[in-house]
Scaffold this motif. Structure first.
Motif, PDB file in Angstrom:
ATOM      1  N   ARG A 319       0.895  -1.146   0.034  1.00  0.00           N
ATOM      2  CA  ARG A 319       0.025  -0.030  -0.020  1.00  0.00           C
ATOM      3  C   ARG A 319       0.923   1.163  -0.059  1.00  0.00           C
ATOM      4  NH1 ARG A 319      -3.724  -1.733   4.878  1.00  0.00           N
ATOM      5  NH2 ARG A 319      -1.682  -2.696   5.455  1.00  0.00           N
ATOM      6  N   ARG A 320       2.048   1.255   0.790  1.00  0.00           N
ATOM      7  CA  ARG A 320       2.669   2.497   0.629  1.00  0.00           C
ATOM      8  C   ARG A 320       3.435   2.824  -0.707  1.00  0.00           C
ATOM      9  NH1 ARG A 320       3.202   4.677   5.331  1.00  0.00           N
ATOM     10  NH2 ARG A 320       3.074   3.264   7.121  1.00  0.00           N
ATOM     11  N   ARG A 321       3.798   1.644  -1.575  1.00  0.00           N
ATOM     12  CA  ARG A 321       4.444   1.986  -2.848  1.00  0.00           C
ATOM     13  C   ARG A 321       3.299   2.364  -3.624  1.00  0.00           C
ATOM     14  NH1 ARG A 321       7.357  -2.988  -2.389  1.00  0.00           N
ATOM     15  NH2 ARG A 321       6.015  -4.096  -3.661  1.00  0.00           N
ATOM     16  N   ILE A 334      -5.663   4.440   2.115  1.00  0.00           N
ATOM     17  CA  ILE A 334      -6.459   3.519   2.925  1.00  0.00           C
ATOM     18  C   ILE A 334      -7.843   3.665   2.960  1.00  0.00           C
ATOM     19  CG2 ILE A 334      -6.882   2.464   5.463  1.00  0.00           C
ATOM     20  CD1 ILE A 334      -4.207   1.572   4.083  1.00  0.00           C
ATOM     21  N   TYR A 335      -8.249   4.929   2.873  1.00  0.00           N
ATOM     22  CA  TYR A 335      -9.728   5.568   3.007  1.00  0.00           C
ATOM     23  C   TYR A 335     -10.247   5.125   1.360  1.00  0.00           C
ATOM     24  CZ  TYR A 335     -13.876   8.192   2.389  1.00  0.00           C
ATOM     25  OH  TYR A 335     -15.148   8.876   2.162  1.00  0.00           O
ATOM     26  N   ASP A 339     -13.594   2.631   0.985  1.00  0.00           N
ATOM     27  CA  ASP A 339     -14.762   2.965   0.387  1.00  0.00           C
ATOM     28  C   ASP A 339     -14.988   2.321  -0.886  1.00  0.00           C
ATOM     29  OD1 ASP A 339     -15.354   5.686  -1.752  1.00  0.00           O
ATOM     30  OD2 ASP A 339     -16.556   5.200   0.076  1.00  0.00           O
ATOM     31  N   ALA A 340     -14.056   2.001  -1.571  1.00  0.00           N
ATOM     32  CA  ALA A 340     -14.230   1.354  -2.777  1.00  0.00           C
ATOM     33  C   ALA A 340     -14.596  -0.427  -2.467  1.00  0.00           C
ATOM     34  CB  ALA A 340     -13.028   1.217  -3.691  1.00  0.00           C
ATOM     35  N   GLY A 341     -14.421  -0.666  -1.554  1.00  0.00           N
ATOM     36  CA  GLY A 341     -14.728  -2.261  -1.255  1.00  0.00           C
ATOM     37  C   GLY A 341     -13.585  -3.095  -1.560  1.00  0.00           C
ATOM     38  N   LEU A 342     -12.312  -2.662  -1.676  1.00  0.00           N
ATOM     39  CA  LEU A 342     -11.361  -3.581  -2.028  1.00  0.00           C
ATOM     40  C   LEU A 342     -10.612  -4.125  -0.839  1.00  0.00           C
ATOM     41  CD1 LEU A 342      -9.519  -1.098  -4.714  1.00  0.00           C
ATOM     42  CD2 LEU A 342     -10.969  -3.217  -5.219  1.00  0.00           C
ATOM     43  N   ALA A 343     -10.171  -5.408  -0.781  1.00  0.00           N
ATOM     44  CA  ALA A 343      -9.535  -6.174   0.069  1.00  0.00           C
ATOM     45  C   ALA A 343      -8.195  -5.241   0.509  1.00  0.00           C
ATOM     46  CB  ALA A 343      -9.348  -7.349  -0.214  1.00  0.00           C
TER      47      ALA A 343
END
Length: 364
Positions: A319-321, A334-335, A339-343
Motif C-alpha cells: 500500500r505504501r508503494r 487506505i480510505y 470506500d471502494a470495497g477492495l481487500a
C-alpha cells in the motif's frame, strides 16, 4: 502435519479408489486458477508446498473455492493415494463433532453399541480438510491442537493412544487474528494449522476470470441437464464481468445454471438483486429521467476504483508503494481502498444450491 515437517514421500498401500474420485472433482488448472495475477501467485506458492506435509490454512470469503484448492493440493501431494476427508466444523454440533473427528469405543456413551473410527483415522495416509475451522468449540480446539502437533489421539472412551500420518488443510472465512483477540480461537492451534496461510481473492478482485468461469459452468450444466442453450455472447460476458458477485464463484455457478435452464430471464432484477455494477450506467430513474449527476459520480467512482486496483496489483498489494505511485497520501489510499470495497491484501504469506453443484462451485 507434524511440527517436525518432512518432505519425504510416505509409504502407501496399493489401493487407489479415492485418488480417481478426488481428481475427477477438480477442474483443469487453467479453470481453477484462471489468468489473474493474484491467482497465479497463489498457485506458485501452493506448488512449493504440495509435496510436503506442512499444514495449510486457506482464508477467504464464502464461495471463493477453498475446498477445490484443498482437493487440488491433495491430488498433487504424496498423500494423493489416501482419502480426502472433509469435515464441516460449522455443520456438526460441538457435542457430536468430537466423536466424528476422533471416533469412539463401544460403551463410551449411551447408544455407542459398537466402536467407530473417526474422520482422522479415515484420513490416515490422506488429507484431512477442516472447513470452517473457526467454528470449533474451545474445548475441541485443545484436543485438535494436540493432534496437529504429533498426529496422536485417543478415541472417546478409549485409553489406547493412536497415531496417524495425515495432511491437514484448514479453511475459514473469518479473520482468525480477531477471533484470537476476542478469545474465541486458541493461538496454539492457529500457529499449528497455519504454517502456510493463503487468502483467496473474491471474484470481483479477479474479474478477468469471469468469462472463462462462466463458459466452464455453461458447458458443465449443459451436460448436467442434458439441455443445449444459447452461447454466452461477448456483451453478456462483459455484463457478467462487471457485476459485483458477493457470492463469488458459487453465485456465478448458480447464475449460469439458471441461464442454461431458462435463458436470458436468468438475468432479471428479481433473480439478481443488488448486483448491477456501477459501470452499467444505462439505467433510467422511475420517472423516466436520466440521473446525470448520479451517473457521472458513479462513473468517476468506478474509474477510480479500477485505477487503484490496478496500482495495487502492480505493486504486489504494497500500500505504501501504491500510494507513492498514485501520488496520494498513505492515509488517503487506505480510505479509498475501504470506500471502494477492495481487500487491503490480495494474499498473505505468513500466514477458491439445491442444483447439482459443479466441482469449482463447492460449498466453501
Amino acid at each position: 502435519m507434524r511440527e517436525n515437517y518432512s518432505t519425504d514421500m510416505p509409504s502407501f498401500s496399493k489401493r487407489k479408489p479415492d485418488t480417481a474420485t478426488a481428481s475427477s472433482l477438480v477442474p483443469a488448472d487453467d479453470v481453477l486458477f484462471g489468468h489473474s495475477a493474484t491467482m497465479s501467485l497463489i498457485r506458485e506458492r501452493l506448488e512449493k508446498v504440495c509435496h510436503t506435509n506442512v499444514p495449510v490454512l486457506l482464508c477467504g470469503d464464502a464461495g471463493t473455492g477453498k475446498e477445490m484448492i484443498a482437493r487440488w493440493m491433495h491430488c498433487r501431494s504424496p498423500y494423493q493415494e489416501g482419502r480426502f476427508i472433509k469435515v464441516n466444523c460449522a455443520a456438526i454440533p460441538g457435542s457430536l463433532l468430537e466423536s466424528e473427528l476422533f471416533g469412539y469405543e463401544r460403551g463410551a456413551f449411551t447408544g455407542a453399541r459398537n466402536s467407530k473410527p473417526g474422520r482422522v483415522e479415515l484420513a490416515n495416509k490422506g488429507t484431512l480438510f477442516l472447513d470452517e475451522i473457526a467454528d470449533l468449540d474451545m474445548s475441541l480446539q485443545t484436543k485438535l491442537s494436540h493432534f496437529a502437533q504429533d498426529g496422536s489421539f485417543s478415541r472417546i472412551g478409549g485409553e489406547a493412544e493412536q497415531s496417524v500420518d495425515t495432511r491437514i488443510i484448514c479453511a475459514t472465512n473469518r479473520d482468525l487474528d480477531r477471533e484470537i483477540a476476542a478469545g474465541r480461537f486458541r493461538p496454539d492451534l492457529y500457529y499449528r494449522i497455519s504454517v502456510l496461510q493463503v487468502r483467496l481473492p473474491s471474484l470481483c478482485e479477479r474479474r478477468e476470470d469471469v468469462p472463462m468461469l462462466a463458459e466452464y459452468f455453461r458447458v458443465f450444466y449443459e451436460k448436467q441437464f442434458a439441455k443445449e442453450c444459447e452461447p454466452l455472447g461477448s456483451k453478456l460476458l462483459n455484463y457478467l464481468e462487471n457485476l459485483n458477485w458477493p457470492g463469488n464463484v458459487r453465485e456465478l455457478s448458480n447464475c449460469i445454471a439458471r441461464f442454461v435452464l431458462i435463458g436470458q430471464d436468468a438475468f432479471n432484477a428479481q433473480d439478481m438483486p443488488q448486483k448491477r455494477s456501477t459501470s452499467d450506467l444505462g439505467s433510467v430513474a422511475p420517472n423516466g429521467n436520466l440521473p446525470l449527476k448520479s451517473i457521472a459520480k458513479e462513473a468517476i467512482r468506478e474509474m477510480e476504483r479500477n485505477v487503484i486496483l490496478e496500482a495495487l496489483r502492480t505493486n504486489q498489494w504494497n500500500r505504501r508503494r501504491t500510494a507513492e505511485a498514485l501520488k496520494i497520501s498513505y492515509r488517503a489510499l487506505i480510505y479509498k481502498i475501504r470506500d471502494a470495497g477492495l481487500a487491503s491484501r490480495a494474499t498473505e504469506s505468513s500466514p477458491m444450491p439445491s442444483l447439482p453443484v459443479p466441482p469449482l462451485a463447492s460449498k466453501d
